[in-house]
Scaffold this motif. Structure first.
Motif, PDB file in Angstrom:
ATOM      1  N   ARG A  68       0.841  -1.210   0.000  1.00  0.00           N
ATOM      2  CA  ARG A  68       0.000   0.000   0.000  1.00  0.00           C
ATOM      3  C   ARG A  68       0.871   1.254   0.000  1.00  0.00           C
ATOM      4  O   ARG A  68       0.454   2.302  -0.454  1.00  0.00           O
ATOM      5  N   GLY A  69       2.080   1.128   0.526  1.00  0.00           N
ATOM      6  CA  GLY A  69       2.985   2.279   0.543  1.00  0.00           C
ATOM      7  C   GLY A  69       4.326   1.909   1.129  1.00  0.00           C
ATOM      8  O   GLY A  69       4.462   0.895   1.820  1.00  0.00           O
ATOM      9  N   ALA A  74      -3.897  22.223  -7.148  1.00  0.00           N
ATOM     10  CA  ALA A  74      -5.070  21.473  -7.626  1.00  0.00           C
ATOM     11  C   ALA A  74      -4.649  20.170  -8.304  1.00  0.00           C
ATOM     12  O   ALA A  74      -5.238  19.116  -8.055  1.00  0.00           O
ATOM     13  N   ALA A  75      -3.629  20.229  -9.155  1.00  0.00           N
ATOM     14  CA  ALA A  75      -3.162  19.015  -9.841  1.00  0.00           C
ATOM     15  C   ALA A  75      -2.575  18.026  -8.844  1.00  0.00           C
ATOM     16  O   ALA A  75      -2.791  16.815  -8.945  1.00  0.00           O
ATOM     17  N   GLY A  76      -1.854  18.536  -7.864  1.00  0.00           N
ATOM     18  CA  GLY A  76      -1.267  17.668  -6.840  1.00  0.00           C
ATOM     19  C   GLY A  76      -2.321  16.968  -6.011  1.00  0.00           C
ATOM     20  O   GLY A  76      -2.177  15.795  -5.660  1.00  0.00           O
ATOM     21  N   GLU A  77      -3.398  17.676  -5.700  1.00  0.00           N
ATOM     22  CA  GLU A  77      -4.491  17.079  -4.936  1.00  0.00           C
ATOM     23  C   GLU A  77      -5.111  15.922  -5.720  1.00  0.00           C
ATOM     24  O   GLU A  77      -5.375  14.849  -5.164  1.00  0.00           O
ATOM     25  N   GLN A  78      -5.332  16.113  -7.015  1.00  0.00           N
ATOM     26  CA  GLN A  78      -5.907  15.058  -7.848  1.00  0.00           C
ATOM     27  C   GLN A  78      -4.969  13.860  -7.979  1.00  0.00           C
ATOM     28  O   GLN A  78      -5.404  12.705  -7.935  1.00  0.00           O
ATOM     29  N   ARG A  79      -3.681  14.125  -8.121  1.00  0.00           N
ATOM     30  CA  ARG A  79      -2.683  13.050  -8.229  1.00  0.00           C
ATOM     31  C   ARG A  79      -2.622  12.251  -6.921  1.00  0.00           C
ATOM     32  O   ARG A  79      -2.576  11.030  -6.918  1.00  0.00           O
ATOM     33  N   TYR A  80      -2.640  12.957  -5.803  1.00  0.00           N
ATOM     34  CA  TYR A  80      -2.603  12.351  -4.467  1.00  0.00           C
ATOM     35  C   TYR A  80      -3.827  11.458  -4.260  1.00  0.00           C
ATOM     36  O   TYR A  80      -3.707  10.308  -3.825  1.00  0.00           O
ATOM     37  N   LEU A  81      -4.993  11.961  -4.607  1.00  0.00           N
ATOM     38  CA  LEU A  81      -6.234  11.198  -4.505  1.00  0.00           C
ATOM     39  C   LEU A  81      -6.131   9.915  -5.345  1.00  0.00           C
ATOM     40  O   LEU A  81      -6.425   8.815  -4.863  1.00  0.00           O
ATOM     41  N   ARG A 128      -5.397   4.014  -6.199  1.00  0.00           N
ATOM     42  CA  ARG A 128      -4.643   2.987  -6.922  1.00  0.00           C
ATOM     43  C   ARG A 128      -3.933   2.042  -5.957  1.00  0.00           C
ATOM     44  O   ARG A 128      -3.891   0.833  -6.165  1.00  0.00           O
ATOM     45  N   ALA A 129      -3.398   2.590  -4.869  1.00  0.00           N
ATOM     46  CA  ALA A 129      -2.685   1.762  -3.894  1.00  0.00           C
ATOM     47  C   ALA A 129      -3.629   0.857  -3.112  1.00  0.00           C
ATOM     48  O   ALA A 129      -3.191  -0.120  -2.505  1.00  0.00           O
ATOM     49  N   GLY A 130      -4.917   1.179  -3.126  1.00  0.00           N
ATOM     50  CA  GLY A 130      -5.877   0.380  -2.367  1.00  0.00           C
ATOM     51  C   GLY A 130      -5.908   0.741  -0.894  1.00  0.00           C
ATOM     52  O   GLY A 130      -6.510   0.039  -0.094  1.00  0.00           O
ATOM     53  N   SER A 131      -5.275   1.857  -0.531  1.00  0.00           N
ATOM     54  CA  SER A 131      -5.232   2.251   0.874  1.00  0.00           C
ATOM     55  C   SER A 131      -6.459   3.042   1.305  1.00  0.00           C
ATOM     56  O   SER A 131      -6.725   3.165   2.499  1.00  0.00           O
ATOM     57  N   HIS A 132      -7.220   3.581   0.329  1.00  0.00           N
ATOM     58  CA  HIS A 132      -8.405   4.376   0.621  1.00  0.00           C
ATOM     59  C   HIS A 132      -9.464   4.115  -0.447  1.00  0.00           C
ATOM     60  O   HIS A 132      -9.130   3.861  -1.603  1.00  0.00           O
ATOM     61  N   THR A 133     -10.710   4.217  -0.043  1.00  0.00           N
ATOM     62  CA  THR A 133     -11.796   4.214  -1.030  1.00  0.00           C
ATOM     63  C   THR A 133     -11.760   5.565  -1.739  1.00  0.00           C
ATOM     64  O   THR A 133     -11.151   6.520  -1.235  1.00  0.00           O
ATOM     65  N   PRO A 134     -12.436   5.711  -2.870  1.00  0.00           N
ATOM     66  CA  PRO A 134     -12.460   7.021  -3.531  1.00  0.00           C
ATOM     67  C   PRO A 134     -12.977   8.143  -2.614  1.00  0.00           C
ATOM     68  O   PRO A 134     -12.439   9.241  -2.619  1.00  0.00           O
ATOM     69  N   VAL A 152       6.104   6.509  -1.030  1.00  0.00           N
ATOM     70  CA  VAL A 152       5.646   6.161  -2.373  1.00  0.00           C
ATOM     71  C   VAL A 152       4.466   5.206  -2.199  1.00  0.00           C
ATOM     72  O   VAL A 152       4.514   4.290  -1.376  1.00  0.00           O
ATOM     73  N   PHE A 153       3.400   5.459  -2.934  1.00  0.00           N
ATOM     74  CA  PHE A 153       2.215   4.624  -2.829  1.00  0.00           C
ATOM     75  C   PHE A 153       2.397   3.314  -3.577  1.00  0.00           C
ATOM     76  O   PHE A 153       3.088   3.262  -4.606  1.00  0.00           O
ATOM     77  N   GLY A 154       1.749   2.262  -3.081  1.00  0.00           N
ATOM     78  CA  GLY A 154       1.746   0.980  -3.758  1.00  0.00           C
ATOM     79  C   GLY A 154       1.121   1.111  -5.139  1.00  0.00           C
ATOM     80  O   GLY A 154       0.358   2.034  -5.406  1.00  0.00           O
ATOM     81  N   GLY A 155       1.482   0.211  -6.011  1.00  0.00           N
ATOM     82  CA  GLY A 155       0.966   0.235  -7.367  1.00  0.00           C
ATOM     83  C   GLY A 155       1.779   1.111  -8.301  1.00  0.00           C
ATOM     84  O   GLY A 155       1.487   1.181  -9.494  1.00  0.00           O
ATOM     85  N   ASN A 156       2.799   1.763  -7.783  1.00  0.00           N
ATOM     86  CA  ASN A 156       3.635   2.629  -8.600  1.00  0.00           C
ATOM     87  C   ASN A 156       5.006   1.964  -8.772  1.00  0.00           C
ATOM     88  O   ASN A 156       6.026   2.460  -8.310  1.00  0.00           O
ATOM     89  N   GLU A 157       4.991   0.820  -9.454  1.00  0.00           N
ATOM     90  CA  GLU A 157       6.204   0.021  -9.601  1.00  0.00           C
ATOM     91  C   GLU A 157       7.304   0.750 -10.358  1.00  0.00           C
ATOM     92  O   GLU A 157       8.489   0.583 -10.060  1.00  0.00           O
ATOM     93  N   ALA A 158       6.934   1.591 -11.338  1.00  0.00           N
ATOM     94  CA  ALA A 158       7.952   2.329 -12.092  1.00  0.00           C
ATOM     95  C   ALA A 158       8.729   3.254 -11.163  1.00  0.00           C
ATOM     96  O   ALA A 158       9.963   3.316 -11.223  1.00  0.00           O
ATOM     97  N   ALA A 159       8.018   3.960 -10.293  1.00  0.00           N
ATOM     98  CA  ALA A 159       8.691   4.850  -9.343  1.00  0.00           C
ATOM     99  C   ALA A 159       9.529   4.048  -8.349  1.00  0.00           C
ATOM    100  O   ALA A 159      10.671   4.414  -8.064  1.00  0.00           O
ATOM    101  N   MET A 160       8.979   2.954  -7.836  1.00  0.00           N
ATOM    102  CA  MET A 160       9.730   2.139  -6.873  1.00  0.00           C
ATOM    103  C   MET A 160      11.023   1.627  -7.492  1.00  0.00           C
ATOM    104  O   MET A 160      12.072   1.614  -6.845  1.00  0.00           O
ATOM    105  N   SER A 161      10.956   1.224  -8.742  1.00  0.00           N
ATOM    106  CA  SER A 161      12.150   0.743  -9.442  1.00  0.00           C
ATOM    107  C   SER A 161      13.178   1.865  -9.588  1.00  0.00           C
ATOM    108  O   SER A 161      14.376   1.659  -9.364  1.00  0.00           O
ATOM    109  N   LEU A 162      12.720   3.052  -9.954  1.00  0.00           N
ATOM    110  CA  LEU A 162      13.615   4.203 -10.069  1.00  0.00           C
ATOM    111  C   LEU A 162      14.275   4.490  -8.726  1.00  0.00           C
ATOM    112  O   LEU A 162      15.499   4.673  -8.659  1.00  0.00           O
ATOM    113  N   TYR A 163      13.498   4.537  -7.658  1.00  0.00           N
ATOM    114  CA  TYR A 163      14.040   4.875  -6.342  1.00  0.00           C
ATOM    115  C   TYR A 163      15.089   3.863  -5.893  1.00  0.00           C
ATOM    116  O   TYR A 163      16.117   4.233  -5.329  1.00  0.00           O
ATOM    117  N   THR A 164      14.841   2.600  -6.167  1.00  0.00           N
ATOM    118  CA  THR A 164      15.834   1.577  -5.832  1.00  0.00           C
ATOM    119  C   THR A 164      17.102   1.795  -6.654  1.00  0.00           C
ATOM    120  O   THR A 164      18.213   1.739  -6.121  1.00  0.00           O
TER     121      THR A 164
END
Length: 190
Positions: free
Chosen positions: A17-18, A50-57, A62-68, A157-169
């Motif tokens: 989830r994160g 505004a864009a950051g709020e939408q991306r965060y939501l 996507r991570a499954g940590s919150h309902t919409p 980093v939120f779960g489901g963002n494998e591309a970012a996780m790979s970059l960070y590693t």
């Protein structure tokens, strides 16, 4: 839900989830080639927020940590807190540029912990991804962190963002905490 400080095969089937990640720097980072940054202007701030709020939501859903609905409420609350506390958080709001053209942005909070900068976001706009700008953005975050006197960068980093996780590693960020959870079927006694 479990929080892990190290991998544990018992929970390997639970979705991530994160993650909280950190990189400690022992020497000044090398500046990236081809990407620069400048401070975000007051005129750019409302659209960024505004864009950051939408991306965060979307990341929370996507991570499954919150309902919409939960994600919308949390994003609105955190966005309001960010906006209200802008002058008090010691933020560093950046616009990333390549060839003088904006390609993304970053939000860093210096002194989150002693000598630790917290990266709330470091974003390369979708149309500029796949060109190495993600590595450059990370290097800029590290450079700015070093320049203000902090010696580590930490972020979630939120779960489901494998591309970012790979970059960070790939650029040396290690996981210090990972949250995983498994949804139980309704009516299951525990």
């Amino acid at each position: 839900m479990v929080r892990l400080a190290a991998p544990d095969e018992i929970f390997a089937d639970y979705p991530v989830r994160g993650q909280t990640r950190i990189k400690v720097m022992t020497a000044p980072p090398a500046p990236p080639a081809g990407v620069t940054y400048r401070p975000m202007t007051a005129a750019e701030y409302p659209a960024w927020l505004a864009a950051g709020e939408q991306r965060y939501l979307a990341d929370m859903v996507r991570a499954g940590s919150h309902t919409p609905e939960q994600a919308r409420k949390k994003a609105e609350e955190d966005s309001a807190r960010c906006s209200a506390g802008r002058g008090h958080l010691r933020p560093h709001l950046l616009v990333l540029q390549a060839d003088g053209e904006p390609i993304g942005n970053g939000w860093l909070r210096h002194g989150h912990l002693p000598e630790v900068t917290y990266g709330y976001s470091l974003v390369v706009d979708p149309e500029f991804r796949g060109r190495g700008h993600g590595r450059s953005a990370m290097a800029i975050g590290e450079q700015v962190t070093w320049d203000v006197g902090d010696r580590a960068v930490m972020f979630n980093v939120f779960g489901g963002n494998e591309a970012a996780m790979s970059l960070y590693t790939a650029v040396g960020y290690r996981v210090v905490e990972e949250t995983r959870s498994c949804d139980l079927a309704a009516g299951v006694d525990g």
